[in-house]
Design a protein around this motif. Structure first.
Motif, PDB file in Angstrom:
ATOM      1  N   ASP A 419      17.544 -57.678   0.069  1.00  0.00           N
ATOM      2  CA  ASP A 419      18.576 -57.262  -0.883  1.00  0.00           C
ATOM      3  C   ASP A 419      18.134 -56.044  -1.676  1.00  0.00           C
ATOM      4  N   ASP A 461      25.590 -59.459   3.594  1.00  0.00           N
ATOM      5  CA  ASP A 461      26.186 -59.727   2.283  1.00  0.00           C
ATOM      6  C   ASP A 461      25.095 -59.776   1.225  1.00  0.00           C
ATOM      7  N   ARG A 462      25.336 -59.065   0.152  1.00  0.00           N
ATOM      8  CA  ARG A 462      24.348 -58.987  -0.924  1.00  0.00           C
ATOM      9  C   ARG A 462      25.011 -59.196  -2.275  1.00  0.00           C
ATOM     10  N   VAL A 463      24.414 -60.041  -3.099  1.00  0.00           N
ATOM     11  CA  VAL A 463      24.819 -60.165  -4.495  1.00  0.00           C
ATOM     12  C   VAL A 463      23.948 -59.203  -5.290  1.00  0.00           C
ATOM     13  N   THR A 464      24.559 -58.248  -5.941  1.00  0.00           N
ATOM     14  CA  THR A 464      23.790 -57.174  -6.558  1.00  0.00           C
ATOM     15  C   THR A 464      23.237 -57.526  -7.927  1.00  0.00           C
ATOM     16  N   GLY A 476      29.011 -57.901  -5.831  1.00  0.00           N
ATOM     17  CA  GLY A 476      28.371 -57.944  -4.525  1.00  0.00           C
ATOM     18  C   GLY A 476      28.910 -56.905  -3.583  1.00  0.00           C
TER      19      GLY A 476
END
Length: 494
Positions: A419, A461-464, A476
């Motif tokens: 991430d 998919d990334r949660v920022t 995200g």
């Protein structure tokens, strides 16, 4: 304000990385024969000047020349979630998709070899990196969210939303010239040594234009007018407060907090004035590097085994930019005029095996490993990866008759992403590719090939980070790409 400057810079990074088959910064599709069947690591053919240079010495004696043309079309899609998008005039919700189109209509490559006795002298001209132009007609999520954050910060001064036109365009070409020689140590064993010179030429343009601010009345005014009006109102507020103090209506202690807030807001507005007419940034980068390449090929009965190692190519890209001074935003300094930044092409190990099942039918297997974390990139972004890239390849070739050959193959690419490494400015995602094509032999001298190659990408998919208002982790990004390549090639042997 700082986020506006940062977002312009991050747009410039959006086209970093390869647009074709291979690692993060490396193109491996150097010939049409690769498009037909990417598992060429142990194949004996003229494309081996790149994929298996030690094996080229086992081709017939004489001069061999291949000219290849490829057309590639790619899209890059980022779906971003950010509540700040709700402040945008053109947005209806907090989720927005940003798409970049990358076209490379002319990707040339040339392979040449002169075989005589136990020696093979070889030359390869190609594009080991880059190779196209990428455009984001509506900018990127990091770009627009930065403008949204400014609108949020200006809410105490009457801002209720924003509108902006964003654009970026990047062009990146890495031209490679490889020369070397293979020597047949025994009738079944050969070795290769060579050098590749790499020249990088890239340009990046980013633009923020027609910036507007939504006011409390619901109308949109241009950014310059909003700044001027807000500055005028704050100055008036300061003047009235100071007049009230002078007339004894309030004490300096009572007015201190209000005056402090007003002066802070004036300082912020003064800094923003330089962006009142929008932002335009242009950067051109050039660089050069050279590295050795070694290889080995070993024939055992119906099997052929080969390996190649490309050493790390140390590259420093020099900036010719509109950014002349160091800024407080470190990311912008990558494009400071006159500076040099690290942009190595990582070392690459390839191994392959070919089995001649019967006359005219070959099965191929291959493995590639890119030593990404041993390279040096700007601000050591390579250290954010979990490790190097791995590729697994397989394919089959069939000589239908003396004139027609067909082949097909596939490639599985696995990056060790994190991430921390992923962002909408520069990203890759895991994929699998397949290619197929045909070669037609006109006579003993000339043959031509046509091929199609496609890469299918997964989503990452990334949660920022946390929502700045609620603390909930709802911000995200989802990343994916598409890639399709068509190729034509002609080979001449005399």
């Amino acid at each position: 304000m700082n986020k506006i400057k940062l977002s312009v810079t991050t747009l410039l990074l959006a086209v970093a990385g390869t647009a074709f088959a291979g690692g993060i910064l490396t193109n491996t599709n150097q010939s049409v024969l690769f498009l037909k069947n990417p598992a060429r690591g142990a194949a004996i053919g003229l494309d081996g000047v790149y994929s298996n240079p030690a094996g080229v010495v086992f081709m017939p004696e004489g001069f061999h020349l291949a000219i290849n043309w490829q057309y590639a079309h790619q899209t890059r899609t980022i779906t971003s979630t950010n509540p700040l998008f709700l402040l945008g005039k053109k947005n209806s919700n907090a989720v927005k998709t940003f798409e970049g189109i990358a076209d490379a209509p002319f990707i040339p490559s040339i392979q040449a070899a002169m075989n005589k006795g136990n020696w093979s002298l070889q030359l390869n001209f190609s594009m080991p990196g880059g190779g196209g132009v990428c455009e984001f007609g509506n900018g990127l999520g990091s770009f627009e969210s930065a403008v949204g954050m400014i609108a949020k910060q200006l809410e105490p001064l009457g801002a209720r939303g924003y509108d902006v036109d964003a654009y970026m365009r990047g062009r990146q070409y890495y031209f490679g010239l490889q020369v070397g020689a293979a020597y047949k140590v025994t009738p079944n064993l050969s070795v290769y040594g060579g050098l590749r010179a790499l020249y990088g030429d890239a340009s990046y343009k980013a633009r923020l234009s027609n910036i507007q601010v939504k006011t409390e009345s619901g109308t949109y005014v241009d950014f310059a007018s909003f700044l001027n009006n807000a500055t005028e109102n704050l100055n008036k507020q300061v003047w009235q407060t100071e007049l009230a103090i002078a007339n004894g209506l309030i004490t300096p202690e009572q007015a201190a907090q209000g005056l402090e807030r007003a002066h802070h807001a004036l300082t912020q507005l003064e800094t923003l004035q330089k962006y009142s007419q929008g932002v335009n940034l242009m950067s051109i980068q050039t660089g050069f590097g050279i590295a050795p390449i070694i290889g080995v090929d070993w024939k055992v009965g119906d099997f052929n085994f080969a390996a190649k190692y490309e050493f790390n190519t140390q590259m420093k890209m020099k900036n010719h930019s509109t950014l002349e001074k160091v800024t407080e935003i470190e990311a912008m300094n990558k494009f400071q005029d006159g500076t040099e930044v690290d942009e190595d092409a990582p070392a690459l190990l390839t191994v392959g095996a070919q089995w001649t099942v019967t006359q005219g039918v070959n099965l191929n297997l291959g493995y590639h490993h890119y030593f990404d974390t041993d390279a040096h990139w700007y601000e050591h972004s390579e250290k954010k990866l979990g490790g190097g890239t791995n590729e697994y390849l397989a394919g089959v070739e069939w000589d239908i008759n003396d004139k027609v050959n067909v082949s097909a193959g596939c490639q599985l690419t696995r990056y060790q992403l994190t991430d921390e490494y992923m962002n909408d400015m520069s990203f890759v995602v895991n994929s699998y590719s397949y290619g197929f094509g045909m070669t037609y032999k006109f006579n003993k001298t000339v043959k031509a090939s046509v091929a199609y190659f496609q890469t299918n990408y997964e989503n990452y998919d990334r949660v920022t980070k946390a929502n700045p208002e609620t603390g909930a982790t709802i911000l995200g990004d989802s990343f994916t790409r598409t890639n399709r390549v068509l190729g034509l090639g002609v080979e001449i042997s005399i």
